[in-house]
Design a protein around this motif. Structure first.
Motif, PDB file in Angstrom:
ATOM      1  N   ALA A  49       1.843  14.341   7.972  1.00 21.03           N
ATOM      2  CA  ALA A  49       1.685  13.044   7.310  1.00 21.03           C
ATOM      3  C   ALA A  49       2.720  12.859   6.219  1.00 21.03           C
ATOM      4  O   ALA A  49       3.304  11.781   6.053  1.00 21.03           O
ATOM      5  CB  ALA A  49       0.276  12.919   6.735  1.00 21.03           C
ATOM      6  N   GLN A  50       2.970  13.931   5.455  1.00 17.27           N
ATOM      7  CA  GLN A  50       3.911  13.856   4.342  1.00 17.27           C
ATOM      8  C   GLN A  50       5.354  13.747   4.836  1.00 17.27           C
ATOM      9  O   GLN A  50       6.116  12.895   4.382  1.00 17.27           O
ATOM     10  CB  GLN A  50       3.747  15.101   3.462  1.00 17.27           C
ATOM     11  CG  GLN A  50       4.434  15.005   2.126  1.00 17.27           C
ATOM     12  CD  GLN A  50       4.070  16.192   1.245  1.00 17.27           C
ATOM     13  OE1 GLN A  50       4.188  17.328   1.667  1.00 17.27           O
ATOM     14  NE2 GLN A  50       3.612  15.931   0.037  1.00 17.27           N
ATOM     15  N   TYR A  51       5.704  14.595   5.822  1.00 17.04           N
ATOM     16  CA  TYR A  51       7.094  14.644   6.283  1.00 17.04           C
ATOM     17  C   TYR A  51       7.472  13.378   7.052  1.00 17.04           C
ATOM     18  O   TYR A  51       8.577  12.850   6.891  1.00 17.04           O
ATOM     19  CB  TYR A  51       7.310  15.869   7.183  1.00 17.04           C
ATOM     20  CG  TYR A  51       8.750  16.025   7.631  1.00 17.04           C
ATOM     21  CD1 TYR A  51       9.683  16.669   6.812  1.00 17.04           C
ATOM     22  CD2 TYR A  51       9.190  15.518   8.850  1.00 17.04           C
ATOM     23  CE1 TYR A  51      11.007  16.793   7.204  1.00 17.04           C
ATOM     24  CE2 TYR A  51      10.508  15.633   9.246  1.00 17.04           C
ATOM     25  CZ  TYR A  51      11.410  16.272   8.420  1.00 17.04           C
ATOM     26  OH  TYR A  51      12.727  16.383   8.799  1.00 17.04           O
ATOM     27  N   TYR A  52       6.548  12.877   7.900  1.00 16.29           N
ATOM     28  CA  TYR A  52       6.867  11.729   8.749  1.00 16.29           C
ATOM     29  C   TYR A  52       6.394  10.401   8.166  1.00 16.29           C
ATOM     30  O   TYR A  52       6.342   9.392   8.886  1.00 16.29           O
ATOM     31  CB  TYR A  52       6.302  11.950  10.158  1.00 16.29           C
ATOM     32  CG  TYR A  52       7.070  13.008  10.924  1.00 16.29           C
ATOM     33  CD1 TYR A  52       8.353  12.760  11.397  1.00 16.29           C
ATOM     34  CD2 TYR A  52       6.535  14.277  11.131  1.00 16.29           C
ATOM     35  CE1 TYR A  52       9.079  13.729  12.068  1.00 16.29           C
ATOM     36  CE2 TYR A  52       7.251  15.264  11.808  1.00 16.29           C
ATOM     37  CZ  TYR A  52       8.527  14.975  12.270  1.00 16.29           C
ATOM     38  OH  TYR A  52       9.244  15.942  12.931  1.00 16.29           O
ATOM     39  N   CYS A  53       6.066  10.391   6.880  1.00 11.72           N
ATOM     40  CA  CYS A  53       5.731   9.153   6.166  1.00 11.72           C
ATOM     41  C   CYS A  53       4.645   8.340   6.876  1.00 11.72           C
ATOM     42  O   CYS A  53       4.845   7.166   7.207  1.00 11.72           O
ATOM     43  CB  CYS A  53       6.981   8.283   5.980  1.00 11.72           C
ATOM     44  SG  CYS A  53       8.185   8.972   4.872  1.00 11.72           S
TER      45      CYS A  53
ATOM     46  N   ILE B 135       7.460  -0.120   9.518  1.00 17.00           N
ATOM     47  CA  ILE B 135       7.387   1.129  10.292  1.00 17.00           C
ATOM     48  C   ILE B 135       8.477   2.076   9.819  1.00 17.00           C
ATOM     49  O   ILE B 135       9.670   1.745   9.853  1.00 17.00           O
ATOM     50  CB  ILE B 135       7.547   0.848  11.798  1.00 17.00           C
ATOM     51  CG1 ILE B 135       6.363   0.006  12.285  1.00 17.00           C
ATOM     52  CG2 ILE B 135       7.640   2.141  12.588  1.00 17.00           C
ATOM     53  CD1 ILE B 135       6.528  -0.504  13.694  1.00 17.00           C
ATOM     54  N   VAL B 136       8.058   3.247   9.365  1.00 17.27           N
ATOM     55  CA  VAL B 136       9.000   4.264   8.892  1.00 17.27           C
ATOM     56  C   VAL B 136       9.155   5.315   9.987  1.00 17.27           C
ATOM     57  O   VAL B 136       8.169   5.869  10.472  1.00 17.27           O
ATOM     58  CB  VAL B 136       8.496   4.924   7.596  1.00 17.27           C
ATOM     59  CG1 VAL B 136       9.499   5.966   7.108  1.00 17.27           C
ATOM     60  CG2 VAL B 136       8.255   3.871   6.525  1.00 17.27           C
ATOM     61  N   ASP B 137      10.385   5.584  10.381  1.00 17.21           N
ATOM     62  CA  ASP B 137      10.666   6.575  11.422  1.00 17.21           C
ATOM     63  C   ASP B 137      11.637   7.610  10.865  1.00 17.21           C
ATOM     64  O   ASP B 137      12.818   7.321  10.646  1.00 17.21           O
ATOM     65  CB  ASP B 137      11.254   5.884  12.654  1.00 17.21           C
ATOM     66  CG  ASP B 137      11.283   6.797  13.876  1.00 17.21           C
ATOM     67  OD1 ASP B 137      10.921   7.976  13.736  1.00 17.21           O
ATOM     68  OD2 ASP B 137      11.655   6.317  14.968  1.00 17.21           O
ATOM     69  N   VAL B 138      11.126   8.800  10.597  1.00 15.33           N
ATOM     70  CA  VAL B 138      11.953   9.909  10.088  1.00 15.33           C
ATOM     71  C   VAL B 138      12.593  10.614  11.283  1.00 15.33           C
ATOM     72  O   VAL B 138      11.934  10.850  12.298  1.00 15.33           O
ATOM     73  CB  VAL B 138      11.088  10.898   9.279  1.00 15.33           C
ATOM     74  CG1 VAL B 138      11.929  12.065   8.774  1.00 15.33           C
ATOM     75  CG2 VAL B 138      10.416  10.178   8.112  1.00 15.33           C
TER      76      VAL B 138
END
Length: 839
Positions: free
Chosen positions: A102-106, A833-836
């Protein structure tokens, strides 16, 4: 509410506290605190599934993340309604993994939970009604009609009724209007009846009652009594034939599956009579959905090169958590995997092997099943919910200690993971694009292994540049296999110039003369052919020859792909379908023709060029069913198919003795794609599909069709010069700041109104520019596909410094900005939408 992002997770039992923080499958960043009823205190612990009420009406499955004695300050804690199990379905390491993801992939931990749990472990709700205890028909201010009175009388006899029950009582199809009226009149209460989705597979069995087993004379007497009833006699004789109880009385305990008798055409009424008379008894048992299959004890014999690689891997594991195995196609990586898996299992550890997609899983599983039998679990999306729950529970119970699966299998409840293998680690299908969490299974697997203090082996013939970079910079260990297994030789490559053939009138139905000759040679020698084209459908699009009109999707900014089967055009983004018009809607011309080449059209062209050949197609359209891949591969392996046409599904993992020719239809299309990874992916895909040719001693041939065959990349593929290609590409990436030299994050803004989407994107872009970290900010620009499903899309791309501090700070600030933006009235309906690691 408590966050989950701390390093420590409480593992206390509920008896020491009165409250539990519950992870819920909702897009909210924190856990919710619920009160533990006194009756449930002894039954609740970390990782247990519980039922809770969320909001006024929703009933949800939650996972206990923490147990404590602190009541929430912002709201009154609701009580937990019930506990769903007598043991934890999720362990603390999984919850830590969810928190990291959850933290790393926002994204939110509830979204991770939603992706992690198979839907069979979630709840379904069925609406039911009951009488409102406070309702009095004599004092009701609203008159009741006849149907409402009938329903209320029925509810007086039954404590609760489902909507279906109400419909059958009144004899009508739709009950919602009447129930809504009764709710307004406060006569009934609607509630949700919670049901478990998972149901074990139950088998009906038959056995002799005990007195006939213990006393032979009683059975002989019975046969004498039913001698005039041949159908009953036939059933008993069949049972004794299948279950010889007098040779081994213990066999009667498990009896015989009922369908053995019924499927043999025996009388069901006679069977019921025997059960009624106490001769036979019927009982039920819970059985596995997976067939039992014994593994092989035969040791795997490794070649000298494989033994060298094995030694290097083990030496590297002593110093590194992660090792890259760089083995060319056909070098025998699978045999090496098997020996490492066997050693890990013998040491008491669990093993997970990740494969990129179902097509590869199908072929690899049958290979591994021969060695590990039914002690190996298989986990992928083509399995039913119940089958996936059985693998999940099989890990919890210890039935499985080795699992083969696709990307979702990283969420399984491992508690002693020792080895994690990621085969074909370069594959783009390891990336989850939608919905959240938008994770990359390879990177997440490395973190999962670290949490378990396990080792990770990444395997590929064409490693991703990130993994190769990490190996060259000594972050990962490195081992290589540069020779094909056994007597197999590397295939011979041929470059076919499509433009020259076209000028000489040698290009027929998009096939060059060289390609046709090689296919014909293979067919004459009774060998098999693979044809690769990375586009399904008949043709990319249709067009009017007079005015240039091209049909586009009504909901997306893309042209419709023409599918000849069904005579329709389809959008591969939203599923919109439309029949091909007979005349152009733009100018009225009847000259509408297909442009470009898809797998469906190639299949048709091959049938015209080689009418004697048996041709099959493998793409998303032909493999939608559960066993679609398996049937096609079985037919191909059995020699029932001469030419197999496919998309990237055929580029990896397939190992067939008789494939000697591989054709790449349109190499330029792979190469000229607006993506900084286009060159890397072209090298990988062509090398991988070429590796399917000539794997058993016969010389293989690979024909690459191109309009520009002089390009350096084709000659690097032919010579297998991965290292020089890597150095050339990495020079470009370093110069223009692309991974692995930076960390990339893409933020998309979506809304049904163009101006609102653009305004929100610019506002967010300006806010991101203010975050004080070293970065390059690009955009916002209209997306490559500017509209999907009636939503306009704008994108900003962030190139971040690779330091963990810069990444963590930027993500934290970004999350706060997004929460603030969503709270603004103008942007409440906008999707961000945030995409790491988006590409």
């Amino acid at each position: 509410m408590e966050t989950l992002f701390g390093d420590q997770l409480e593992q206390s039992v509920a008896s020491s506290g009165s409250f539990a923080d519950i992870i819920l499958p909702v897009p909210i960043p924190k856990m919710f605190t619920y009160k533990i009823p006194r009756s449930l205190k002894e039954e609740i612990g970390i990782g247990y599934r519980v039922i809770v009420q969320f909001g006024k009406k929703k009933i949800l499955t939650g996972i206990v993340g923490k147990v404590h004695q602190k009541p929430p300050t912002a709201y009154d804690a609701k009580p937990i309604l019930d506990v769903l199990e007598s043991h934890a379905s999720v362990n603390p390491v999984q919850i830590r993994f969810w928190a990291w993801m959850a933290q790393y992939y926002c994204c939110h931990i509830g979204e991770v939970m939603n992706a992690a749990l198979p839907s069979g472990l979630k709840l379904s709700s069925e609406s039911k009604i009951q009488l409102n205890p406070t309702f009095d028909p004599d004092t009701c201010a609203y008159p009741l009609d006849e149907r409402e009175e009938v329903l209320l009388k029925a509810l007086q006899k039954k404590e609760e009724m489902s909507f279906e029950d109400c419909e059958s009582v009144l004899g009508i199809k739709s009950i919602h209007g009447i129930i809504k009226s009764l709710v307004i009149k406060e006569a009934v209460v609607v509630f949700e009846q919670v049901k478990e989705k998972y149901s074990p597979k139950v088998e009906n069995r038959i056995r002799l009652t005990s007195n006939f087993v213990e006393d032979k004379s009683s059975l002989e007497k019975l046969f004498h009594e039913i001698s005039t009833k041949p159908k009953q006699e036939e059933i008993l004789l069949k049972y004794l034939q299948e279950v010889p109880v007098y040779r081994q009385a213990g066999l009667n305990k498990n009896g015989l599956e009922k369908k053995v008798l019924t499927d043999a055409g025996m009388s069901t009424s006679s069977l019921k009579t025997l059960i009624k008379n106490g001769v036979l008894e019927e009982f039920k048992i819970i059985v596995s959905r997976f067939e039992d299959e014994a593994g092989s004890d035969s040791p795997i014999v490794l070649t000298h090169k494989q033994l060298e690689a094995q030694v290097k891997i083990k030496e590297a594991f002593e110093k590194k958590h992660t090792v890259l195995l760089h083995g060319i196609t056909g070098s025998g990586k699978t045999e090496l995997y098997i020996t490492l898996i066997q050693e890990a299992l013998q040491g008491g550890s669990q093993v997970l092997m990740l494969l990129p997609e179902i097509a590869l899983t199908t072929h690899m599983v049958s290979r591994l099943r021969q060695v590990f039998g039914s002690s190996m679990g298989v986990y992928h999306s083509k399995y039913s919910d119940n089958e996936r729950v059985e693998v999940w529970n099989g890990l919890l119970s210890g039935k499985f200690s080795f699992v083969v699966g696709v990307r979702s299998s990283i969420f399984l409840p491992f508690d002693s993971l020792g080895l994690l293998i990621v085969d074909e680690e370069h594959e783009s299908s390891y990336k989850q694009y939608d919905p959240a969490p938008r994770f990359h299974a390879r990177d997440a697997a490395i973190m999962l292994a670290w949490l378990h203090q396990a080792k990770t082996l990444l395997g590929s013939a064409t490693p991703s540049f990130e993994s190769f970079y990490n190996a060259r910079t000594d972050k990962y260990g490195y081992a290589s296999l540069d020779k094909r297994y056994g007597e197999a030789q590397l295939p011979e490559f041929h470059l076919a110039d499509m433009l020259i053939d076209k000028k000489k009138n040698l290009l027929k139905l998009d096939f060059t003369r060289l390609m046709r000759e090689k296919i014909q040679e293979a067919l004459v020698n009774q060998e098999q052919v693979l044809i690769f084209q990375n586009r399904r459908g008949y043709a990319p699009y249709v067009s009017c020859e007079d005015c240039g009109w091209i049909p586009e999707c009504e909901h997306c900014d893309v042209s419709l792909t023409y599918h000849q089967f069904g005579e329709e055009m389809r959008c591969h983004y939203c599923g919109f379908r439309e029949k091909v018009p007979h005349v152009c809607p733009g100018c009225g011309s009847s000259k509408i023709s297909a442009v470009g080449v898809g797998t469906e059209r190639i299949e048709e062209s091959l049938s015209l060029l080689f009418p004697e050949a048996r041709i099959a197609r493998m793409d998303l359209d032909t493999t939608r069913s559960k066993y679609g891949y398996q049937r096609l591969l079985d037919d191909f392996g059995a020699g029932n198919v001469d030419i197999l046409v496919g998309t990237q599904m055929i580029t990896k993992g397939l190992d067939f003795d008789r494939v000697t020719v591989v054709g790449v239809m349109d190499a330029d299309r792979i190469l000229y794609f607006p993506d900084f990874r286009a060159g890397e992916r072209a090298f990988q895909q062509i090398t991988q599909v070429a590796g399917r040719a000539g794997r058993r001693g016969k010389k293989g041939h690979v024909v690459i069709q191109s309009r520009r065959p002089e390009q350096a990349i084709f000659h690097q593929i032919i010579s297998g010069d991965y290292r020089n290609f890597y150095l050339q590409e990495m020079g470009e990436r370093q110069r223009f700041f692309y991974p692995p030299f930076v960390k990339m994050i893409k933020v998309s803004t979506r809304h049904k109104d163009y101006k609102t989407a653009e305004r929100a994107a610019r506002h967010l872009h300006n806010l991101m520019a203010e975050i004080q970290v070293k970065k390059i900010l690009l955009g916002p620009e209209k997306g490559l596909i500017g509209k999907i499903k009636n939503q306009y899309i704008f994108e900003s791309v962030v190139k971040l410094d690779r330091s963990s501090h810069a990444q963590a700070h930027f993500k934290q600030e970004l999350q706060q900005q997004l929460e603030a933006l969503q709270a603004e009235k103008d942007f409440r309906s906008v999707r961000f939408i945030v995409d790491v690691d988006p590409y």
